[in-house]
Write a protein that holds these residues in place. Structure first.
Motif, short mmCIF file in Angstrom:
data_model
loop_
_atom_site.label_atom_id
_atom_site.label_comp_id
_atom_site.label_asym_id
_atom_site.label_seq_id
_atom_site.Cartn_x
_atom_site.Cartn_y
_atom_site.Cartn_z
N GLY A 1 6.37 -0.28 11.13
CA GLY A 1 7.20 -0.49 9.93
C GLY A 1 8.02 0.09 9.76
O GLY A 1 8.52 1.25 11.40
N LYS B 1 11.11 6.12 2.18
CA LYS B 1 9.73 5.24 2.10
C LYS B 1 10.04 4.61 3.46
O LYS B 1 10.81 4.48 4.33
CB LYS B 1 10.83 4.27 1.77
CG LYS B 1 12.40 3.34 2.52
CD LYS B 1 12.74 2.47 1.69
CE LYS B 1 13.99 1.03 2.27
NZ LYS B 1 14.44 0.53 1.74
N LYS C 1 9.11 1.33 5.67
CA LYS C 1 8.81 -0.33 4.95
C LYS C 1 8.01 -1.33 5.80
O LYS C 1 8.44 -0.77 7.27
CB LYS C 1 10.48 -0.89 5.22
CG LYS C 1 10.74 -2.45 4.35
CD LYS C 1 11.38 -3.32 4.15
CE LYS C 1 11.71 -4.90 4.63
NZ LYS C 1 13.05 -4.78 3.86
N GLU D 1 17.52 -5.34 10.38
CA GLU D 1 16.66 -4.16 9.70
C GLU D 1 16.02 -3.73 10.57
O GLU D 1 15.47 -2.50 10.36
CB GLU D 1 15.99 -4.03 8.91
CG GLU D 1 16.72 -5.36 7.73
CD GLU D 1 15.12 -5.10 6.10
OE1 GLU D 1 13.87 -4.36 6.61
OE2 GLU D 1 14.80 -6.81 5.82
N HIS E 1 6.95 4.31 -0.26
CA HIS E 1 7.76 4.56 -1.45
C HIS E 1 7.00 6.70 -1.23
O HIS E 1 6.01 7.15 -2.02
CB HIS E 1 8.47 4.70 -2.04
CG HIS E 1 9.07 4.08 -3.07
ND1 HIS E 1 10.99 4.18 -2.29
CD2 HIS E 1 8.94 2.24 -2.59
CE1 HIS E 1 11.44 2.67 -2.41
NE2 HIS E 1 10.27 2.41 -3.10
N ASP F 1 6.05 -5.31 2.39
CA ASP F 1 5.72 -4.18 1.32
C ASP F 1 6.34 -2.72 1.85
O ASP F 1 6.99 -2.66 3.49
CB ASP F 1 4.25 -4.07 1.69
CG ASP F 1 3.77 -4.77 0.98
OD1 ASP F 1 3.93 -5.47 0.23
OD2 ASP F 1 2.41 -5.63 1.19
N GLU F 2 6.66 -1.92 -0.03
CA GLU F 2 7.17 -0.71 0.38
C GLU F 2 6.13 0.73 -0.16
O GLU F 2 6.13 0.20 -1.21
CB GLU F 2 9.11 -0.66 0.09
CG GLU F 2 9.94 -1.17 0.92
CD GLU F 2 11.36 -1.37 0.36
OE1 GLU F 2 11.45 -0.45 -0.61
OE2 GLU F 2 11.89 -2.06 0.68
#
Lengths: 295, 503
Positions: free
Chosen positions: A183, A158, A160, A213, A152, A149-150
């Motif tokens: 996140g 954002k 993540k 990531e 914003h 899920d992100e």
């Protein structure tokens, strides 16, 4: 006589106008001084033995990750936010432990909150239940997040979500720490990894899922630097330049653990701690960043 | 001598009697009578002696009456002490009790303290029923005034700490037992007094609205300033107020009430007198309960009430007469405050100081500080007077005095008549239209910021306070005797008039 009276009245009016202008001038200056800079600001608040992080984007969208124990967070927020701002757009609760949720109760009571982000792992602790009651009372929308899920915050910023990767609904959870939301906050090229209280088990799975990531400039160390969250591989992959440990002075758990401190130093990361440095502020323009600490 | 006595007016005799009774109650602490029967027997003997003397020795009656009143004071203190002395209870044992929360909960950082009147001893000696217990438990879930709760825990006596006698402190609230880390459950709600219940509800909602409007520490500060809530003000700010001798502004006192009454008068200028009086008294009573019936607020409100009453019947009321009467009533209601309530002592001494000393300072300032606006001169003379009158008690209890207090007071007190009405306006609008309240809150914030900024900066000065230790009552008595003599001398010399509530 009449003229005189008129003159008097005029005098009074002038005085009122002058008084009003004075107040107006003070106000304008107050606003000017409180005006935020054109940067992303992140505050790791000194709330004692617990986590609380306040994020404010260039568009003045703000997010509070956890609230620490007690209600110290209220006083810390007052320093980080402009005095006229009584709204927090996002509140994120990583997991329902007291040293993360307690302070949020008072925050939600006092501020207008746009949205509360949490997981579906629950607890029967008194403060967590109170937290849910107040969210209900004030009709605040909630969102349950899962890995991928992100959120914003604005067009450039954002958050993540990497963890948790499954639902905890109707499941009994043995260790709430491992349900923590983990996140990454990204603002152009600048990244901060928030890891809640996620311990080794969760860290291992996160590596498998999001290996590419995780790399970040700043790492909010998991579980206040406890020895349960010191996975060396995790730190290697994040490869932080600065690691921040949210921990209370002389806490009874002995946090942070020496192994972790050694691992971080080996990795070449600078260490900042809320017990030694008090509130830590990170400012970034999207390319570079700099830090300010209270102590 | 008796010729002189006959000149004394009725009200003066009344005051003298009140003062003698207060003195008797004061010394009751040192002359301990441990048996209620003895007190009753003594009382009957006293009445007989009084009757006999008033028949046969008319000239000496007054002196005997004084003696008897003094003695009654002694007996009253002892009777009260015995009445509230707690029954023997096995301490340190695990108990399970049920009771009603009879005062608003005191919320701390992570804990809440409840004052519970026990109605049912589930697992304890029945002696404890109808006694008050201070229960400490976790902050959540929150309980309210009027809730009935069941709780479990270890029952103890409050401790004496090195610098603070917790036992004495609680005894004045009629509390002799505490239960720490209790486990509680809710049995019933809304069982308290209906009026109190509603007033406390309004108070809680007001405090909440202030917290929503202002950031910390301004919200806590304002809650202290207008609602009498002292929790939540950070320690460093409390210290700054103490160091600069300005902590009286967070405890609601005569100054606040005077400001409110003044605005009330302006507001109701055109209204019928009778209505102004009745609404005024109702408003004052409401505000007293709202702020938790603290001695300083009660005292100031009765004073203000007498002022409204005097205006209503078109007579003058002497400040001192009213003041002594209030002290008399409050001591009668709870004799322990004479010894254990520093607030009571300080608040009366401060007003007496302002009544008797400020005319002297006014003379001085009118002569030499003519260029200063009158309002500032008044503040200065009131601060000096109050400080001189309360100095020994402050030193005795806190071990330090502030020497820059007049300067800081001069800088921050003029802000109060602006910020208090503005805050009330903001509060009222917060129930009607939150946006308007928000606009007003900006102005309130600026003024509060100013007050806190000034106190903070001045408290940083090295010379702001001096530490002195003083504990001998002889020195204190000596100080007050000298003070009274000085006042007496100057009053004679300049023929200063007695202060009336009219002006």
């Amino acid at each position: 006589m009449i003229k005189n009276k008129f003159k008097n009245k005029k005098n009074i009016i002038t005085k009122y106008i002058l008084g009003f202008l004075l107040i107006f001038a003070i106000l304008v200056w107050a606003l000017v001084f409180e005006k935020p800079d054109n940067n992303l600001n992140i505050y790791f608040l000194d709330v004692g033995q617990g986590d609380s992080i306040y994020i404010r984007t260039i568009n003045n969208i703000d997010m509070l990750i956890d609230g620490g124990p007690g209600s110290k967070v209220i006083y810390e927020l007052a320093n980080a936010m402009p005095f006229y701002d009584r709204k927090i757009d996002f509140i994120l609760l990583t997991h329902p432990h007291s040293d993360h949720v307690s302070g949020l109760i008072e925050v939600i009571k006092r501020f207008d909150v746009g949205q509360v982000i949490l997981t579906d792992a629950t607890s029967s602790s008194k403060d967590y239940l109170e937290f849910l009651t107040i969210i209900n009372q004030k009709n605040i929308p909630t969102k349950i997040v899962r890995s991928g899920d992100e959120i914003h915050l604005d067009n450039h910023t954002k958050f993540k979500v990497f963890w948790p990767n499954s639902s905890y609904k109707d499941k009994s959870v043995t260790n709430l720490n491992n349900t923590s939301i983990v996140g990454k906050l990204s603002y152009y090229d600048f990244d901060v990894l928030f890891s809640g209280d996620a311990e080794d088990e969760a860290q291992k799975e996160i590596i498998e899922l999001f290996k590419d990531e995780l790399d970040s400039e700043i790492y909010k160390v998991a579980h206040h630097g406890s020895k349960n969250g010191v996975l060396e591989e995790f730190i290697n992959i994040i490869n932080p330049e600065i690691s921040i440990i949210c921990v209370g002075d002389k806490n009874r758990f002995g946090h942070p653990h020496q192994i972790l401190l050694d691992n971080l130093t080996k990795q070449g990361s600078k260490i900042l701690r809320t017990d030694a440095n008090s509130t830590i502020k990170i400012i970034s323009d999207g390319q570079s960043y700099w830090t300010k600490t209270r102590k | 001598m008796f010729k002189q006595l006959s000149k004394i007016t009725k009200s003066q005799i009344f005051i003298v009697f009140e003062l003698i009774l207060i003195a008797g109650i004061f010394f009751g602490k040192y002359i301990i009578i441990d048996n209620t029967d003895v007190i009753y027997v003594f009382s009957i003997i006293l009445i007989f002696v009084f009757l006999i003397f008033s028949f046969y020795q008319k000239e000496l009656t007054i002196i005997f009456v004084c003696g008897i009143i003094f003695f009654s004071g002694l007996l009253y203190y002892n009777w009260f002490r015995i009445k509230i002395t707690p029954p023997k209870i096995e301490l340190g044992s695990e108990v399970e009790l049920e009771g009603i929360i009879y005062e608003e909960p005191d919320e701390k950082e992570t804990k809440t303290q409840l004052k519970v009147n026990i109605t049912n001893a589930i697992e304890a000696n029945d002696n404890i029923i109808s006694r008050n217990v201070l229960v400490t438990l976790e902050k959540y879930p929150q309980y309210k005034y009027g809730d009935i709760i069941q709780f479990k825990g270890e029952i103890e006596e409050p401790q004496k700490f090195e610098d603070f006698d917790y036992k004495n402190y609680l005894s004045r609230y009629n509390i002799f037992y505490i239960v720490k880390n209790a486990k509680a459950s809710l049995i019933d709600i809304n069982r308290g007094n209906l009026l109190l219940n509603n007033i406390y509800k309004i108070k809680a909602r007001s405090a909440n609205n202030i917290r929503r409007l202002l950031p910390e520490p301004f919200a806590s500060f304002l809650n202290g300033l207008i609602l009498g809530l002292r929790r939540g003000i950070p320690q460093n700010i409390l210290d700054a107020f103490n160091a600069t001798g300005t902590s009286h502004i967070i405890a609601i006192s005569g100054l606040h009430i005077a400001i409110l009454v003044k605005y009330y008068q302006i507001f109701t200028k055109r209204w019928p007198q009778k209505m102004v009086f009745i609404l005024g008294i109702a408003g004052l009573s409401f505000y007293c309960i709202l702020t938790g019936l603290r001695s300083s607020v009660v005292r100031a409100s009765i004073l203000a009430g007498s002022f409204l009453f005097a205006r209503q019947i078109g007579r003058k009321a002497s400040v001192v007469n009213v003041l002594v009467f209030i002290a008399f009533l409050m001591v009668l209601q709870n004799p322990l405050i004479l010894h254990y309530d520093i607030g009571f002592q300080l608040s009366f001494l401060a007003v007496l100081g302002i009544v008797y000393l400020s005319p002297l300072f006014n003379l001085l300032f009118n002569k030499y500080l003519n260029f200063v606006p009158k309002i500032l001169r008044d503040i200065l003379s009131a601060t000096f007077s109050a400080q001189i009158a309360t100095m020994p008690i402050i030193i005795l209890n806190f071990g330090q005095i502030s020497i820059i207090s007049p300067v800081v007071n001069l800088l921050i007190l003029p802000a109060l008549p602006i910020v208090i009405p503005l805050s009330f306006l903001m509060l009222i609008f917060s129930f009607i239209n939150f946006t308007i309240a928000k606009c007003i809150s900006i102005l309130v914030w600026i003024i509060l910021k100013y007050i806190i900024y000034i106190t903070n900066e001045f408290s940083k000065l090295q010379i702001s306070k001096i530490n002195i230790a003083l504990s001998s009552w002889q020195a204190i008595s000596f100080y007050y005797i000298i003070l009274v003599l000085i006042i007496y001398f100057f009053q004679k010399k300049y023929k200063l008039k007695q202060k009336y509530l009219y002006d």
